[in-house]
Write a protein that holds these residues in place. Structure first.
Motif, short mmCIF file in Angstrom:
data_model
loop_
_atom_site.label_atom_id
_atom_site.label_comp_id
_atom_site.label_asym_id
_atom_site.label_seq_id
_atom_site.Cartn_x
_atom_site.Cartn_y
_atom_site.Cartn_z
N ARG A 645 10.10 36.75 82.96
CA ARG A 645 8.73 36.85 83.47
C ARG A 645 8.21 35.51 83.98
O ARG A 645 7.35 35.46 84.84
N GLY A 666 6.28 33.90 87.98
CA GLY A 666 5.41 34.96 87.52
C GLY A 666 4.15 35.10 88.33
O GLY A 666 3.25 35.88 87.98
N GLU A 742 9.61 43.68 87.07
CA GLU A 742 8.79 44.56 86.24
C GLU A 742 8.93 46.03 86.62
O GLU A 742 8.34 46.88 85.97
#
Length: 784
Positions: A645, A666, A742
């Motif tokens: 992330r 991120g 994601e």
């Protein structure tokens, strides 16, 4: 004393049987001597060493700080506070010194493992002349276990193929559960169980801190149930409170509004409480805020809620860590062994961390990868409720770190001053120490712990181990001070050095010089000969606030000479503040695990750290893989992914199509999908990333191929110049930890087809020579 105590030679040589032997055991007149397992002297106590991470002297309430630490207060109330206990100012060196009883340069840990060189004091490989404390205890009949952080493994030995000589499980600890890097994500840690990489539970409420406490409690219960006659040595070293500052929201809520007063007022409050507690002298002077750190009153009003929130999260993390440490203490009490256990609670392996920058960091990767401009005040306000959660990888402002080192100057990394090296320490052992709630002012250092444990256990310091003559431990036992608050201190001389920040303590006097400032990533460090030395008489100036260098030049010269003697004796020279030479393994002279321009990967190869996998940054690269798609054409999950992330990339399948995703810090993301599905059956798939060039951290074009046919293109505007993550890695057939992408439709990006192999290949347009070496070094230091 070592001549009469057991353990002066280890392993204890086996003695061949010299008695009578019969052909038939039934006709043997005399019994063979029984097999007797090793046991230490009867006086040997259980030992629990608790070492927190990146906590300054002025943070814990047990030493006057604003953060509630009831476990520390409880142990201090029933034991002793050591108000002049010291570390090395940095993670790896402190831990190496603690476990060896020797100065960090003498055991090759003059800096962090990521900057190792062949110089004797900086190799990051423990010499065989310095057997660590847990191995001594193990061979003497103790059970030994470590839970939490180990940052002493040479980076070229940190991969799944070893060698494992410097891993905890082969350095004296029979049980190890934790991680072997400088930091880890508290929600998805890079866990090692023994010598094996494992993944944390998928429980959405999982956090490493309670997990470590659970494992330690389970271990102690089992150990006392099965071998109650054996003492234990448990080293409990959680990653708290190293960044990222991850902690559940309900704990953060406890501190809402608590730090709205700002860092200057907080220092004043802490200073007053420290005097009340007696952990500093009554006539102490509060040192000044360093130049370059703003006064709270000068901070823009719109930024103050952001900065206050950073401190609220940090405070919650420390209290959370103390709470779960308390559960381990409670378990000892339930087993009725608390009073018979020698406990060291060392509140920090160095001063508070100043590696978050002046404004703090939402994603710690941004500062090193050119993304800091995206973390505006508006960005922070939009994401403020996520700070401390799994979406962030946060750190607090340098000014808060300085406040947490009250009343001293400077912070972590600054080995010259007490802000970097003085850590509040508690010793608790009611069955042996009569005093309760008292303060001990004798000057001590982390190298004193190992000699103390051997002393109270009735064991010798080995002079020979595995046939190798051992270098004597440099520390002294602290046991003399347990029952005598006025005893003359026995640790009278101690040098300090880290990246040129250096000093010497001798019988109350300190001579120190700060060579470089942790948060100054612009200025170049001066030549060592230009460093300005300071002189303090800490018998009258507890906090190093009154520089006497101009008034007493002869005393300063005396101590400077003593530093040179001690530094030469313990492998400090040559001092090394280089950047490029230390960050480049080939120039530095340390091995690298990954060599060449290709890396073949197979399923199950996961968590390959950036010191293990080949470097795809600042250049073109490709990933090719042979896959088998199920008959229905459905395909999901990662083929190869790197990072997480905080930044990284993934080559994946989604809804049967091929995809590539790039995650920049991120903060910016780009996804490219193929125009057509891959289709059932066996296929060769490939992604090519064509780097723009013209410097580092630039963008590039993405091209996707199925069986050699172009099926999609895309664009990435920014890439990581220095690193993706210091605890995530490169994964094959999944995406462990926090995902780089994601959008996976399966948990952990688990590949739903059959992955035969994958290969990462580097282009010839390498721009890594353009990476600023000083910035690369700062990146490494932010994560140790």
């Amino acid at each position: 004393m070592n001549d009469v105590r057991p353990g002066s030679v280890l392993p204890v040589p086996d003695r061949p049987y010299q008695g009578p032997v019969a052909y038939d055991a039934k006709k043997l007149d005399e019994k063979f001597p029984p097999i007797e397992p090793a046991r230490p002297p009867a006086q040997a106590p259980n030992v629990l060493v608790i070492l927190l991470d990146d906590v300054g002297f002025g943070a814990s309430s047990a030493f006057g700080g604003p953060i509630h630490t009831p476990t520390a207060e409880r142990l201090a109330g029933e034991g002793l506070r050591y108000s002049r206990f010291h570390t090395t100012a940095l993670c790896s060196p402190t831990r190496a010194a603690l476990l060896s009883g020797r100065n960090h340069h003498a055991v090759g840990m003059g800096h962090i493992t990521e900057t190792a060189t062949p110089a004797p004091g900086y190799r990051s490989t423990r010499p065989n002349t310095a057997v660590p404390l847990p191995e001594i205890l193990r061979q003497s009949g103790y059970n030994t276990a470590q839970f939490g952080k180990c940052h002493e493994v040479p980076v070229w030995e940190s991969g799944p193929t070893g060698p494992f000589d410097h891993w905890p499980a082969q350095s004296g600890f029979e049980r190890f559960y934790g991680f072997i890097g400088g930091e880890t994500n508290q929600y998805t840690p890079a866990l090692i169980d023994g010598l094996t990489t494992i993944e944390p539970p998928t429980d959405p409420d999982y956090h490493l801190m309670p997990d470590l406490a659970d494992k330690a409690i389970d271990y102690v219960r089992q150990q006392k149930s099965l071998t109650p006659d054996k003492p234990f040595f448990v080293y409990f070293a959680p990653g708290a409170t190293h960044a990222p500052h991850h902690v559940p929201k309900d704990w953060i809520a406890k501190y809402e509004g608590r730090f709205d007063l700002g860092w200057d007022a907080q220092r004043e409050q802490t200073f007053a409480r420290q005097k009340e507690l007696g952990v500093i002298a009554a006539d102490s002077e509060l040192t000044a805020r360093p130049e370059g750190l703003p006064a709270w009153d000068d901070v823009p009003d719109e930024q103050k809620p952001v900065l206050a929130r950073q401190m609220e999260v940090y405070a919650a993390f420390l209290e959370y860590a103390d709470h779960h440490t308390g559960r381990l203490i409670d378990a000892l009490e339930e087993l009725d062994i608390l009073e018979d256990t020698l406990i060291y609670y060392i509140i920090g392996d160095n001063g508070a961390s100043a590696e978050g920058g002046i404004n703090g960091a939402y994603m710690l990767t941004t500062a090193s990868n050119g993304g800091g401009q995206f973390e505006t005040v508006d960005f922070w306000k939009e994401h403020l409720d996520k700070v401390g959660g799994p979406e962030a990888y946060n750190h607090y402002s340098v000014a808060w770190a300085h406040a947490m080192c009250t009343p001293y100057q400077w912070t972590k990394q600054v080995a010259s001053h007490y802000g970097g090296t003085r850590n509040g320490t508690i010793v608790h052992w009611p069955s042996r120490i009569a005093a309760k709630g008292e303060v001990r002012e004798q000057w001590h250092h982390v190298i004193d712990l190992a000699p103390t444990v051997l002393d109270v256990a009735g064991l010798a310091e080995p002079h020979t181990f595995n046939g190798v003559t051992q270098e004597p431990m440099h520390g002294v036992s602290m046991a003399y001070s347990f029952d005598d608050a006025s005893a003359d201190e026995r640790h009278t001389t101690q040098y300090f050095e880290l990246m040129g920040n250096r000093g010497i303590y001798h019988r109350g006097w300190t001579a120190v010089t700060k060579h470089r400032t942790p948060w100054d990533v612009v200025s170049k460090a001066p030549d060592f000969s230009l460093d300005v030395w300071e002189l303090y008489d800490t018998t009258t100036d507890w906090t190093q606030a009154k520089n006497l260098a101009d008034e007493q030049p002869e005393k300063l010269a005396e101590l400077q000479r003593l530093f040179l003697i001690e530094a030469a004796r313990h492998n400090v020279f040559p001092m090394d503040d280089r950047a490029a030479e230390r960050m480049n393994p080939e120039i530095a002279g340390r091995p690298t695990l990954a060599k060449g321009d290709r890396l073949r990967l197979y399923p199950g190869m996961v968590r390959l750290g950036e010191n293990v996998a080949i470097n795809v940054k600042n250049r073109s690269f490709s990933v090719t893989s042979e896959v088998v798609v199920p008959d229905d054409g459905a395909l999901e999950g990662a083929i190869v992914a790197q990072g997480g992330r905080t930044g990284g990339w993934s080559f994946f399948a989604e809804d049967g199509k091929l995809g590539f995703h790039y995650n920049y810090c991120g903060l910016q993301r780009s996804t490219t999908l193929s125009d057509t599905a891959i289709g059932a059956g066996e296929h060769q798939v490939r992604v090519e990333f064509a780097y723009d060039g013209g410097g580092i951290g630039k963008g590039g074009d993405v091209s996707l191929f199925i069986d050699g046919k172009a099926v999609g293109t895309g664009r990435v505007e920014h890439t990581h110049a220095l690193y993706f993550s210091f605890d995530e890695g490169m994964d094959t057939g999944c995406d462990t930890g926090m995902p780089a992408y994601e959008g996976y439709k399966v948990w952990g990006g688990a590949f739903s087809g059959t992955l035969q192999w994958a290969e990462v290949a580097l282009g010839v347009d390498d721009h890594n020579h353009l990476v600023d070496p000083d910035e690369h070094l700062q990146a490494a230091l932010r994560h140790q």
